[in-house]
Scaffold this active site. Structure first.
Site, PDB file in Angstrom:
ATOM      1  N   CYS A  42       0.826  -1.216   0.000  1.00  0.00           N
ATOM      2  CA  CYS A  42       0.000   0.000   0.000  1.00  0.00           C
ATOM      3  C   CYS A  42       0.854   1.258   0.000  1.00  0.00           C
ATOM      4  O   CYS A  42       0.647   2.160  -0.810  1.00  0.00           O
ATOM      5  CB  CYS A  42      -0.939  -0.013   1.207  1.00  0.00           C
ATOM      6  N   CYS A  47      -1.655   1.708  -2.974  1.00  0.00           N
ATOM      7  CA  CYS A  47      -2.622   2.791  -2.735  1.00  0.00           C
ATOM      8  C   CYS A  47      -2.010   4.188  -2.695  1.00  0.00           C
ATOM      9  O   CYS A  47      -2.529   5.103  -3.347  1.00  0.00           O
ATOM     10  CB  CYS A  47      -3.344   2.599  -1.397  1.00  0.00           C
ATOM     11  N   LYS A  50      -0.126   5.336  -5.942  1.00  0.00           N
ATOM     12  CA  LYS A  50      -1.173   5.347  -6.983  1.00  0.00           C
ATOM     13  C   LYS A  50      -2.035   6.590  -6.867  1.00  0.00           C
ATOM     14  O   LYS A  50      -2.317   7.269  -7.858  1.00  0.00           O
ATOM     15  CB  LYS A  50      -2.004   4.065  -6.860  1.00  0.00           C
ATOM     16  N   TYR A 176      -9.034  -3.322 -10.721  1.00  0.00           N
ATOM     17  CA  TYR A 176      -8.659  -2.051 -10.108  1.00  0.00           C
ATOM     18  C   TYR A 176      -7.386  -1.462 -10.738  1.00  0.00           C
ATOM     19  O   TYR A 176      -7.356  -0.314 -11.156  1.00  0.00           O
ATOM     20  CB  TYR A 176      -8.346  -2.252  -8.620  1.00  0.00           C
ATOM     21  N   GLU A 180      -7.173   1.887 -13.048  1.00  0.00           N
ATOM     22  CA  GLU A 180      -6.612   3.080 -12.405  1.00  0.00           C
ATOM     23  C   GLU A 180      -5.421   3.597 -13.200  1.00  0.00           C
ATOM     24  O   GLU A 180      -5.267   4.808 -13.409  1.00  0.00           O
ATOM     25  CB  GLU A 180      -6.203   2.763 -10.957  1.00  0.00           C
ATOM     26  N   HIS A 436     -26.676  21.976  -0.596  1.00  0.00           N
ATOM     27  CA  HIS A 436     -26.864  22.554  -1.925  1.00  0.00           C
ATOM     28  C   HIS A 436     -25.938  23.734  -2.153  1.00  0.00           C
ATOM     29  O   HIS A 436     -25.793  24.562  -1.261  1.00  0.00           O
ATOM     30  CB  HIS A 436     -28.330  23.008  -2.063  1.00  0.00           C
ATOM     31  N   GLU A 441     -25.791  15.743  -2.888  1.00  0.00           N
ATOM     32  CA  GLU A 441     -27.208  15.921  -2.515  1.00  0.00           C
ATOM     33  C   GLU A 441     -28.123  15.079  -3.399  1.00  0.00           C
ATOM     34  O   GLU A 441     -29.252  14.755  -3.023  1.00  0.00           O
ATOM     35  CB  GLU A 441     -27.626  17.396  -2.566  1.00  0.00           C
TER      36      GLU A 441
HETATM   37  P1  NDP Z   1      -8.168  -7.640  -9.918  1.00  0.00           P
HETATM   38  O1  NDP Z   1      -8.471  -8.965  -9.375  1.00  0.00           O
HETATM   39  O2  NDP Z   1      -8.962  -6.457  -9.506  1.00  0.00           O
HETATM   40  O3  NDP Z   1      -8.204  -7.694 -11.502  1.00  0.00           O
HETATM   41  C1  NDP Z   1      -7.455  -8.624 -12.223  1.00  0.00           C
HETATM   42  C2  NDP Z   1      -7.877  -8.527 -13.665  1.00  0.00           C
HETATM   43  O4  NDP Z   1      -7.017  -9.320 -14.457  1.00  0.00           O
HETATM   44  C3  NDP Z   1      -9.297  -9.035 -13.886  1.00  0.00           C
HETATM   45  O5  NDP Z   1      -9.928  -8.183 -14.801  1.00  0.00           O
HETATM   46  C4  NDP Z   1      -9.065 -10.428 -14.467  1.00  0.00           C
HETATM   47  O6  NDP Z   1     -10.057 -10.820 -15.369  1.00  0.00           O
HETATM   48  C5  NDP Z   1      -7.777 -10.231 -15.226  1.00  0.00           C
HETATM   49  N1  NDP Z   1      -7.000 -11.470 -15.366  1.00  0.00           N
HETATM   50  C6  NDP Z   1      -6.699 -12.353 -14.394  1.00  0.00           C
HETATM   51  N2  NDP Z   1      -5.970 -13.368 -14.897  1.00  0.00           N
HETATM   52  C7  NDP Z   1      -5.785 -13.099 -16.206  1.00  0.00           C
HETATM   53  C8  NDP Z   1      -5.133 -13.771 -17.260  1.00  0.00           C
HETATM   54  N3  NDP Z   1      -4.495 -14.925 -17.074  1.00  0.00           N
HETATM   55  N4  NDP Z   1      -5.165 -13.211 -18.495  1.00  0.00           N
HETATM   56  C9  NDP Z   1      -5.821 -12.045 -18.709  1.00  0.00           C
HETATM   57  N5  NDP Z   1      -6.457 -11.366 -17.743  1.00  0.00           N
HETATM   58  C10 NDP Z   1      -6.441 -11.891 -16.510  1.00  0.00           C
HETATM   59  O7  NDP Z   1      -6.614  -7.452  -9.625  1.00  0.00           O
HETATM   60  P2  NDP Z   1      -5.650  -6.207  -9.681  1.00  0.00           P
HETATM   61  O8  NDP Z   1      -4.338  -6.775 -10.066  1.00  0.00           O
HETATM   62  O9  NDP Z   1      -6.214  -5.104 -10.471  1.00  0.00           O
HETATM   63  O10 NDP Z   1      -5.628  -5.762  -8.150  1.00  0.00           O
HETATM   64  C11 NDP Z   1      -5.404  -6.710  -7.127  1.00  0.00           C
HETATM   65  C12 NDP Z   1      -6.221  -6.393  -5.922  1.00  0.00           C
HETATM   66  O11 NDP Z   1      -5.661  -5.294  -5.234  1.00  0.00           O
HETATM   67  C13 NDP Z   1      -7.654  -5.957  -6.224  1.00  0.00           C
HETATM   68  O12 NDP Z   1      -8.521  -7.026  -6.394  1.00  0.00           O
HETATM   69  C14 NDP Z   1      -8.007  -5.136  -5.020  1.00  0.00           C
HETATM   70  O13 NDP Z   1      -8.466  -5.970  -4.004  1.00  0.00           O
HETATM   71  C15 NDP Z   1      -6.675  -4.516  -4.642  1.00  0.00           C
HETATM   72  N6  NDP Z   1      -6.590  -3.130  -5.127  1.00  0.00           N
HETATM   73  C16 NDP Z   1      -7.426  -2.202  -4.590  1.00  0.00           C
HETATM   74  C17 NDP Z   1      -7.385  -0.890  -5.018  1.00  0.00           C
HETATM   75  C18 NDP Z   1      -8.317   0.103  -4.431  1.00  0.00           C
HETATM   76  O14 NDP Z   1      -8.863  -0.149  -3.361  1.00  0.00           O
HETATM   77  N7  NDP Z   1      -8.553   1.236  -5.090  1.00  0.00           N
HETATM   78  C19 NDP Z   1      -6.460  -0.449  -6.046  1.00  0.00           C
HETATM   79  C20 NDP Z   1      -5.637  -1.521  -6.566  1.00  0.00           C
HETATM   80  C21 NDP Z   1      -5.710  -2.794  -6.110  1.00  0.00           C
HETATM   81  P3  NDP Z   1     -11.506 -11.343 -14.883  1.00  0.00           P
HETATM   82  O15 NDP Z   1     -12.239 -10.126 -14.424  1.00  0.00           O
HETATM   83  O16 NDP Z   1     -12.077 -11.928 -16.138  1.00  0.00           O
HETATM   84  O17 NDP Z   1     -11.270 -12.351 -13.830  1.00  0.00           O
END
Ligand code: NDP
Length: 451
Positions: A42, A47, A50, A176, A180, A436, A441
């Site tokens: 983080c 976080c 980012k 995410y 982002e 407002h 709101e």
């Molecule tokens: P996520 O799980 O959010 O997203 C991973 C993405 O990668 C999904 O769209 C998934 O597809 C895709 N994917 C997974 N495997 C493959 C593959 N083999 N080939 C192609 N695409 C693939 O993970 P992130 O890495 O974005 O983030 C990890 C975690 O960190 C998040 O889940 C969240 O919990 C946390 N995080 C939170 C943030 C916040 O609070 N703002 C910011 C950043 C991270 P599919 O959807 O089809 O499974």
């Protein structure tokens, strides 16, 4: 039997630091081992940096908005190196704060890689320590699928330290991190292409929210390729890469960034020596008290693969410390109604059920929604719209879910999360007087049910 420590924590990320400090404040003798950076993902590659980069990107539209209010601003230019250097200085400051927090609370900080010797002993930098309880909070690590040329791809570990801003970047994933960073690079002036394997990104979010973001990204000129994957990456001269797609097309780019999820970071931990069982997905298996299959070994945070969010790890860290050393104050972590935000531009934030989840759970729902142009843009040519949605259970009138896409969505939804935790009904939303003029709101003035 006496031990060197009452609690030995492996990993000084957000959750590990929280558990260590609380345990020490309850009188326990605590050590924490960290091989990389204090504050974990983080603070260092998640976080915090980012959000700093996202703030940088958010200035993209400000000059034209300012002009619409009469300001004449000089030409825009953006300096990536300056941003990264300033960000690094801030992260170092935070690392120092984390160190002070630990040391001042009496925790022994061991800077080195920890490895299990057995369920009661851990080795760091050649010294073996005994501990009554051991807590594994080692977090996660980016996962990049095994394709030819994957060594040319970057992940969220590298993206914060790129020596140059890529003119063109391909971002793989639909979660995410992918989205982002699509916003960050677009806002900073790069050409961005997102490749997602499914029909529409942000799986699990409300469909209207996903669709609204898609339209916003398209309007901003972010290229979106759905139902697409990269089968190989080739390196060319002049720092160029060619991503070969499964449909036979290819994209030439300066950077291929994989944001395809994260895996537990168990490498070289020798976890087998502790007899700690993993679940089917490879995360550490725990009971409701975060106890692993080895009763004196605990695990929490991203490594248990529940909810990978910093505030959840903080809550879990506190729960473990209290469970072990202050049981009279113990409260289990409540995993219901966890609000979350995706810091895309526009921001997304949400708490509670999506419309699809509510219907799947058998609720007869009333949907209230609003789309409007924020007042801040009203004098400018910018056409970005805010989207807000409430999902209400017709039988009880309870608000089951609140969703927003638009500026400061996280700031607004955080307050609504309290209302939902308190069991607010739509009638209570309606009785609440708005502030407002504000965007927020709108959440208390949605009178007409979607038909
Ligand atoms: P996520 O799980 O959010 O997203 C991973 C993405 O990668 C999904 O769209 C998934 O597809 C895709 N994917 C997974 N495997 C493959 C593959 N083999 N080939 C192609 N695409 C693939 O993970 P992130 O890495 O974005 O983030 C990890 C975690 O960190 C998040 O889940 C969240 O919990 C946390 N995080 C939170 C943030 C916040 O609070 N703002 C910011 C950043 C991270 P599919 O959807 O089809 O499974």
């Amino acid at each position: 039997m006496t031990y060197d420590f009452d609690l030995f924590v492996i990993g000084a990320g957000s959750g590990g630091v929280r558990a260590s400090r609380f345990a020490a404040s309850f009188g326990a003798k605590v050590a924490v081992a960290e091989s990389r950076y204090l504050g974990g993902t983080c603070v260092n590659v998640g976080c915090v940096p980012k959000k700093l980069l996202s703030y940088a990107a958010s200035f993209h539209d400000e000059p034209s908005i300012a002009q619409s209010f009469g300001w004449e601003l000089t030409a825009k230019s953006f300096d990536w190196t300056k941003l990264i250097n300033n960000k690094n200085t801030e992260i170092q400051r935070l690392n120092g704060i984390y160190k002070n927090l630990l040391v001042n609370s009496g925790v022994t900080l061991l800077e080195g890689h920890a490895r299990f010797v057995d369920a009661q002993h851990v080795e760091v930098n050649g010294t073996v320590y005994s501990a009554k309880h051991i807590l594994i909070t080692v977090g996660g690590w980016p996962f990049v699928p095994d394709i030819p040329g994957k060594e040319h791809a970057i992940s969220s570990n590298e993206v914060f330290y790129l020596p140059e801003q890529p003119k063109h970047i391909v971002i793989v994933g639909g979660g995410y991190i992918a989205l982002e960073f699509a916003s960050i690079f677009k806002g900073l002036g790069s050409e961005v292409e997102v490749i997602y394997r499914g029909d529409l990104f942000l799986k699990g979010f409300d469909n209207d929210v996903r669709e609204h973001l898609k339209q916003s990204f398209e309007a901003q000129g972010i290229q979106l390729r759905f139902n697409s994957t990269i089968k190989a990456i080739e390196k060319r001269a002049n720092n160029q890469f060619v991503a070969q797609l499964d449909d036979g097309q290819s994209i030439t780019t300066n950077s291929v960034f994989y944001a395809t999820g994260r895996k537990p970071m168990l490498d070289n931990l020798n976890i087998e020596a502790a007899g700690v069982a993993l679940d089917k997905r490879g995360y550490i298996q725990v009971n409701p008290h975060y106890q692993t299959s080895q009763p004196n070994v605990y695990a929490m945070g991203d490594v248990i693969g529940r909810v990978q969010l910093t505030p959840v790890a903080l809550a879990e860290g506190m729960a473990v410390a209290r469970h072990l050393f202050k049981p009279e104050q113990y409260q289990p972590v409540d995993y219901q109604l966890i609000p979350t935000a995706v810091f895309t531009l526009p921001n997304i934030s949400t708490v509670g059920l999506t419309e699809e989840q509510a219907r799947a759970q058998g609720f007869d729902v009333a949907i209230f929604e609003s789309r409007f142009r924020p007042m801040k843009l009203s004098l400018s040519a910018l056409q970005e719209r805010i989207y807000m949605k409430l999902i209400v259970d017709k039988a009880s009138d309870k608000v089951l879910g609140c969703h927003m896409v638009g500026p400061e969505a996280a700031e607004i939804i955080q307050g609504l999360a309290i209302a939902l935790k308190a069991g607010a009904t739509k009638a209570i939303f309606d009785q609440t007087v708005g502030i407002h003029p504000s965007s927020a709101e709108e959440f208390v003035t949605m009178r007409t049910e979607r038909t």
